[in-house]
Design a protein around this motif. Structure first.
Motif, PDB file in Angstrom:
ATOM      1  N   GLY A   7       5.566   7.448  -4.818  1.00  0.00           N
ATOM      2  CA  GLY A   7       4.474   6.524  -4.506  1.00  0.00           C
ATOM      3  C   GLY A   7       3.607   7.051  -3.367  1.00  0.00           C
ATOM      4  N   LEU A   8       4.240   7.605  -2.349  1.00  0.00           N
ATOM      5  CA  LEU A   8       3.485   8.175  -1.234  1.00  0.00           C
ATOM      6  C   LEU A   8       2.646   9.356  -1.697  1.00  0.00           C
ATOM      7  CD1 LEU A   8       6.240   7.974   1.527  1.00  0.00           C
ATOM      8  CD2 LEU A   8       4.242   6.468   1.268  1.00  0.00           C
ATOM      9  N   LEU A   9       3.236  10.203  -2.547  1.00  0.00           N
ATOM     10  CA  LEU A   9       2.469  11.322  -3.105  1.00  0.00           C
ATOM     11  C   LEU A   9       1.271  10.814  -3.899  1.00  0.00           C
ATOM     12  CD1 LEU A   9       5.240  13.788  -4.400  1.00  0.00           C
ATOM     13  CD2 LEU A   9       3.853  13.992  -2.316  1.00  0.00           C
ATOM     14  N   ALA A  10       1.475   9.730  -4.648  1.00  0.00           N
ATOM     15  CA  ALA A  10       0.395   9.177  -5.464  1.00  0.00           C
ATOM     16  C   ALA A  10      -0.777   8.718  -4.602  1.00  0.00           C
ATOM     17  CB  ALA A  10       0.920   8.019  -6.315  1.00  0.00           C
ATOM     18  N   PHE A  11      -0.467   8.057  -3.494  1.00  0.00           N
ATOM     19  CA  PHE A  11      -1.554   7.618  -2.617  1.00  0.00           C
ATOM     20  C   PHE A  11      -2.242   8.799  -1.957  1.00  0.00           C
ATOM     21  CE2 PHE A  11       0.415   3.477  -3.102  1.00  0.00           C
ATOM     22  CZ  PHE A  11      -0.697   2.650  -3.157  1.00  0.00           C
ATOM     23  N   LEU A  12      -1.461   9.817  -1.614  1.00  0.00           N
ATOM     24  CA  LEU A  12      -2.065  11.007  -1.005  1.00  0.00           C
ATOM     25  C   LEU A  12      -2.867  11.815  -2.014  1.00  0.00           C
ATOM     26  CD1 LEU A  12       0.858  12.028   1.364  1.00  0.00           C
ATOM     27  CD2 LEU A  12      -1.421  11.200   2.029  1.00  0.00           C
ATOM     28  N   ALA A  13      -2.562  11.676  -3.300  1.00  0.00           N
ATOM     29  CA  ALA A  13      -3.352  12.358  -4.329  1.00  0.00           C
ATOM     30  C   ALA A  13      -4.772  11.805  -4.368  1.00  0.00           C
ATOM     31  CB  ALA A  13      -2.687  12.203  -5.702  1.00  0.00           C
ATOM     32  N   ARG A  14      -4.921  10.579  -3.937  1.00  0.00           N
ATOM     33  CA  ARG A  14      -6.246   9.958  -3.928  1.00  0.00           C
ATOM     34  C   ARG A  14      -7.031  10.293  -2.670  1.00  0.00           C
ATOM     35  NH1 ARG A  14      -6.758   4.471  -7.131  1.00  0.00           N
ATOM     36  NH2 ARG A  14      -5.609   5.083  -8.988  1.00  0.00           N
ATOM     37  N   GLU A  15      -6.335  10.281  -1.510  1.00  0.00           N
ATOM     38  CA  GLU A  15      -7.031  10.620  -0.266  1.00  0.00           C
ATOM     39  C   GLU A  15      -6.037  10.908   0.849  1.00  0.00           C
ATOM     40  OE1 GLU A  15      -9.055   7.375   1.963  1.00  0.00           O
ATOM     41  OE2 GLU A  15      -8.336   6.100   0.330  1.00  0.00           O
ATOM     42  N   PRO A  16      -6.364  11.839   1.737  1.00  0.00           N
ATOM     43  CA  PRO A  16      -5.518  12.108   2.895  1.00  0.00           C
ATOM     44  C   PRO A  16      -5.366  10.826   3.718  1.00  0.00           C
ATOM     45  CG  PRO A  16      -7.186  13.808   2.663  1.00  0.00           C
ATOM     46  CD  PRO A  16      -7.537  12.715   1.698  1.00  0.00           C
ATOM     47  N   SER A  17      -4.184  10.625   4.277  1.00  0.00           N
ATOM     48  CA  SER A  17      -3.921   9.377   5.000  1.00  0.00           C
ATOM     49  C   SER A  17      -2.884   9.580   6.089  1.00  0.00           C
ATOM     50  CB  SER A  17      -3.379   8.313   4.043  1.00  0.00           C
ATOM     51  OG  SER A  17      -4.286   8.042   3.015  1.00  0.00           O
ATOM     52  N   SER A  18      -2.890   8.682   7.045  1.00  0.00           N
ATOM     53  CA  SER A  18      -1.840   8.653   8.058  1.00  0.00           C
ATOM     54  C   SER A  18      -0.638   7.900   7.480  1.00  0.00           C
ATOM     55  CB  SER A  18      -2.343   7.938   9.315  1.00  0.00           C
ATOM     56  OG  SER A  18      -2.520   6.556   9.059  1.00  0.00           O
ATOM     57  N   GLY A  19       0.499   8.039   8.112  1.00  0.00           N
ATOM     58  CA  GLY A  19       1.684   7.306   7.678  1.00  0.00           C
ATOM     59  C   GLY A  19       1.465   5.808   7.731  1.00  0.00           C
ATOM     60  N   TYR A  20       0.779   5.358   8.765  1.00  0.00           N
ATOM     61  CA  TYR A  20       0.502   3.925   8.914  1.00  0.00           C
ATOM     62  C   TYR A  20      -0.400   3.426   7.776  1.00  0.00           C
ATOM     63  CZ  TYR A  20      -1.060  -0.492  10.859  1.00  0.00           C
ATOM     64  OH  TYR A  20      -1.353  -1.829  11.038  1.00  0.00           O
ATOM     65  N   ASP A  21      -1.446   4.182   7.464  1.00  0.00           N
ATOM     66  CA  ASP A  21      -2.345   3.791   6.369  1.00  0.00           C
ATOM     67  C   ASP A  21      -1.612   3.767   5.031  1.00  0.00           C
ATOM     68  OD1 ASP A  21      -4.515   3.455   8.067  1.00  0.00           O
ATOM     69  OD2 ASP A  21      -5.201   5.521   7.806  1.00  0.00           O
ATOM     70  N   LEU A  22      -0.719   4.724   4.834  1.00  0.00           N
ATOM     71  CA  LEU A  22       0.080   4.740   3.603  1.00  0.00           C
ATOM     72  C   LEU A  22       0.947   3.489   3.512  1.00  0.00           C
ATOM     73  CD1 LEU A  22       1.160   8.481   3.539  1.00  0.00           C
ATOM     74  CD2 LEU A  22      -0.249   7.332   1.825  1.00  0.00           C
ATOM     75  N   MET A  23       1.545   3.098   4.636  1.00  0.00           N
ATOM     76  CA  MET A  23       2.394   1.899   4.643  1.00  0.00           C
ATOM     77  C   MET A  23       1.576   0.672   4.245  1.00  0.00           C
ATOM     78  SD  MET A  23       4.313  -0.140   7.660  1.00  0.00           S
ATOM     79  CE  MET A  23       2.731  -0.769   8.116  1.00  0.00           C
ATOM     80  N   LEU A  24       0.370   0.553   4.763  1.00  0.00           N
ATOM     81  CA  LEU A  24      -0.473  -0.596   4.430  1.00  0.00           C
ATOM     82  C   LEU A  24      -0.888  -0.581   2.958  1.00  0.00           C
ATOM     83  CD1 LEU A  24      -2.826  -0.792   7.555  1.00  0.00           C
ATOM     84  CD2 LEU A  24      -0.814  -2.194   7.041  1.00  0.00           C
ATOM     85  N   ARG A  25      -1.235   0.588   2.450  1.00  0.00           N
ATOM     86  CA  ARG A  25      -1.706   0.684   1.059  1.00  0.00           C
ATOM     87  C   ARG A  25      -0.608   0.460   0.033  1.00  0.00           C
ATOM     88  NH1 ARG A  25      -4.157   5.595   1.985  1.00  0.00           N
ATOM     89  NH2 ARG A  25      -5.989   5.255   3.181  1.00  0.00           N
ATOM     90  N   ILE A  26       0.605   0.863   0.353  1.00  0.00           N
ATOM     91  CA  ILE A  26       1.687   0.772  -0.632  1.00  0.00           C
ATOM     92  C   ILE A  26       2.282  -0.636  -0.698  1.00  0.00           C
ATOM     93  CG2 ILE A  26       3.719   1.425   0.730  1.00  0.00           C
ATOM     94  CD1 ILE A  26       4.282   3.454  -1.632  1.00  0.00           C
ATOM     95  N   GLN A  27       2.062  -1.448   0.351  1.00  0.00           N
ATOM     96  CA  GLN A  27       2.688  -2.777   0.422  1.00  0.00           C
ATOM     97  C   GLN A  27       2.477  -3.658  -0.803  1.00  0.00           C
ATOM     98  OE1 GLN A  27       5.013  -3.806   2.578  1.00  0.00           O
ATOM     99  NE2 GLN A  27       4.834  -1.775   3.472  1.00  0.00           N
ATOM    100  N   PRO A  28       1.294  -3.709  -1.400  1.00  0.00           N
ATOM    101  CA  PRO A  28       1.164  -4.578  -2.579  1.00  0.00           C
ATOM    102  C   PRO A  28       2.052  -4.162  -3.755  1.00  0.00           C
ATOM    103  CG  PRO A  28      -0.995  -3.957  -1.748  1.00  0.00           C
ATOM    104  CD  PRO A  28       0.016  -3.125  -1.000  1.00  0.00           C
ATOM    105  N   PHE A  29       2.478  -2.901  -3.759  1.00  0.00           N
ATOM    106  CA  PHE A  29       3.242  -2.386  -4.893  1.00  0.00           C
ATOM    107  C   PHE A  29       4.725  -2.210  -4.582  1.00  0.00           C
ATOM    108  CE2 PHE A  29      -1.031  -0.556  -4.817  1.00  0.00           C
ATOM    109  CZ  PHE A  29      -1.547  -1.147  -5.945  1.00  0.00           C
ATOM    110  N   TRP A  30       5.006  -1.877  -3.334  1.00  0.00           N
ATOM    111  CA  TRP A  30       6.370  -1.492  -2.967  1.00  0.00           C
ATOM    112  C   TRP A  30       6.587  -1.861  -1.508  1.00  0.00           C
ATOM    113  CZ3 TRP A  30       9.581   0.791  -6.518  1.00  0.00           C
ATOM    114  CH2 TRP A  30      10.785   1.308  -6.045  1.00  0.00           C
ATOM    115  N   GLN A  31       7.595  -2.664  -1.243  1.00  0.00           N
ATOM    116  CA  GLN A  31       7.870  -3.064   0.135  1.00  0.00           C
ATOM    117  C   GLN A  31       8.577  -1.914   0.859  1.00  0.00           C
ATOM    118  OE1 GLN A  31       6.707  -6.072   1.406  1.00  0.00           O
ATOM    119  NE2 GLN A  31       5.697  -5.990  -0.575  1.00  0.00           N
ATOM    120  N   ALA A  32       7.893  -1.329   1.813  1.00  0.00           N
ATOM    121  CA  ALA A  32       8.455  -0.200   2.559  1.00  0.00           C
ATOM    122  C   ALA A  32       8.073  -0.340   4.028  1.00  0.00           C
ATOM    123  CB  ALA A  32       7.938   1.115   2.002  1.00  0.00           C
ATOM    124  N   LYS A  33       8.977   0.073   4.886  1.00  0.00           N
ATOM    125  CA  LYS A  33       8.765  -0.022   6.330  1.00  0.00           C
ATOM    126  C   LYS A  33       8.514   1.361   6.912  1.00  0.00           C
ATOM    127  CE  LYS A  33      11.571  -4.065   6.684  1.00  0.00           C
ATOM    128  NZ  LYS A  33      12.776  -4.636   6.476  1.00  0.00           N
TER     129      LYS A  33
END
Length: 186
Positions: A7-33
């Motif tokens: 899932g993290l790779l998938a979000f990074l395939a769309r755009e470079p991101s910080s770990g914090y931004d990835l956490m915010l973006r993935i929340q609707p799909f997957w609960q991760a801390k």
């Protein structure tokens, strides 16, 4: 690699991101801390599935930005061809419903009302996300088309959950109040 890693790779395939931004973006799909995401990012960087660079910030700590490497893209594409496993369900509401015979009706209603409110919030959030996708982007071939499909899936799930809550609340309110049996009666 686990599903969260992909899932993290998938979000990074769309755009470079910080770990914090990835956490915010993935929340609707997957609960991760944070405690799950940052170690995975570090491991994937060691495996050269991603790379990173730092952005200097003046009013906050510097920010580490992750990008997907060619090897990371290959790994993500390979994952898309793996057999999809059955979903894993971990829902505390299901376990509490299983135990509801041990509580009073008012508490049972409160539990279901709490989840009902959650589903209402989810529907509102998904509706807001859906409104951001223009009609012309809701077609096969656009990245936004797949976002639209996922948003619709989320809306269907939240709608079904909301309907179930309404059904349970109707049953709980219509039935006579019966005190739960004591667990350890003699």
């Amino acid at each position: 690699m686990n599903t969260l890693s992909y899932g993290l790779l998938a979000f990074l395939a769309r755009e470079p991101s910080s770990g914090y931004d990835l956490m915010l973006r993935i929340q609707p799909f997957w609960q991760a801390k944070h405690s799950q995401i940052y170690p995975l990012l570090s491991i994937m960087e060691e495996k050269e599935l991603l790379s990173s660079y730092w952005i200097k910030q003046f009013d906050k700590p510097d920010k580490k930005i992750y990008t997907l490497t060619e090897q990371g893209t290959r790994k993500l594409k390979e994952w898309m061809y793996k057999t999809l496993p059955d979903p894993v369900t971990r829902d505390e509401l299901s376990m509490r419903t299983f135990c509801m015979w041990m509580t009073d009706r008012d508490n049972a209603i409160e539990i279901i009302e709490t989840r009902k409110a959650y589903f209402v919030r989810r529907l509102e959030a998904f509706e807001a996300l859906k409104d951001k996708i223009p009609d012309e982007k809701r077609q096969f071939g656009n990245k936004e088309f797949y976002d639209y499909m996922l948003i619709q899936k989320g809306m269907f799930n939240a709608s079904a959950g909301l309907e179930w809550c309404k059904w349970v609340l109707t049953m709980l309110r219509e039935q006579a109040s019966i005190e739960p049996p004591t667990l350890y009666s003699s």
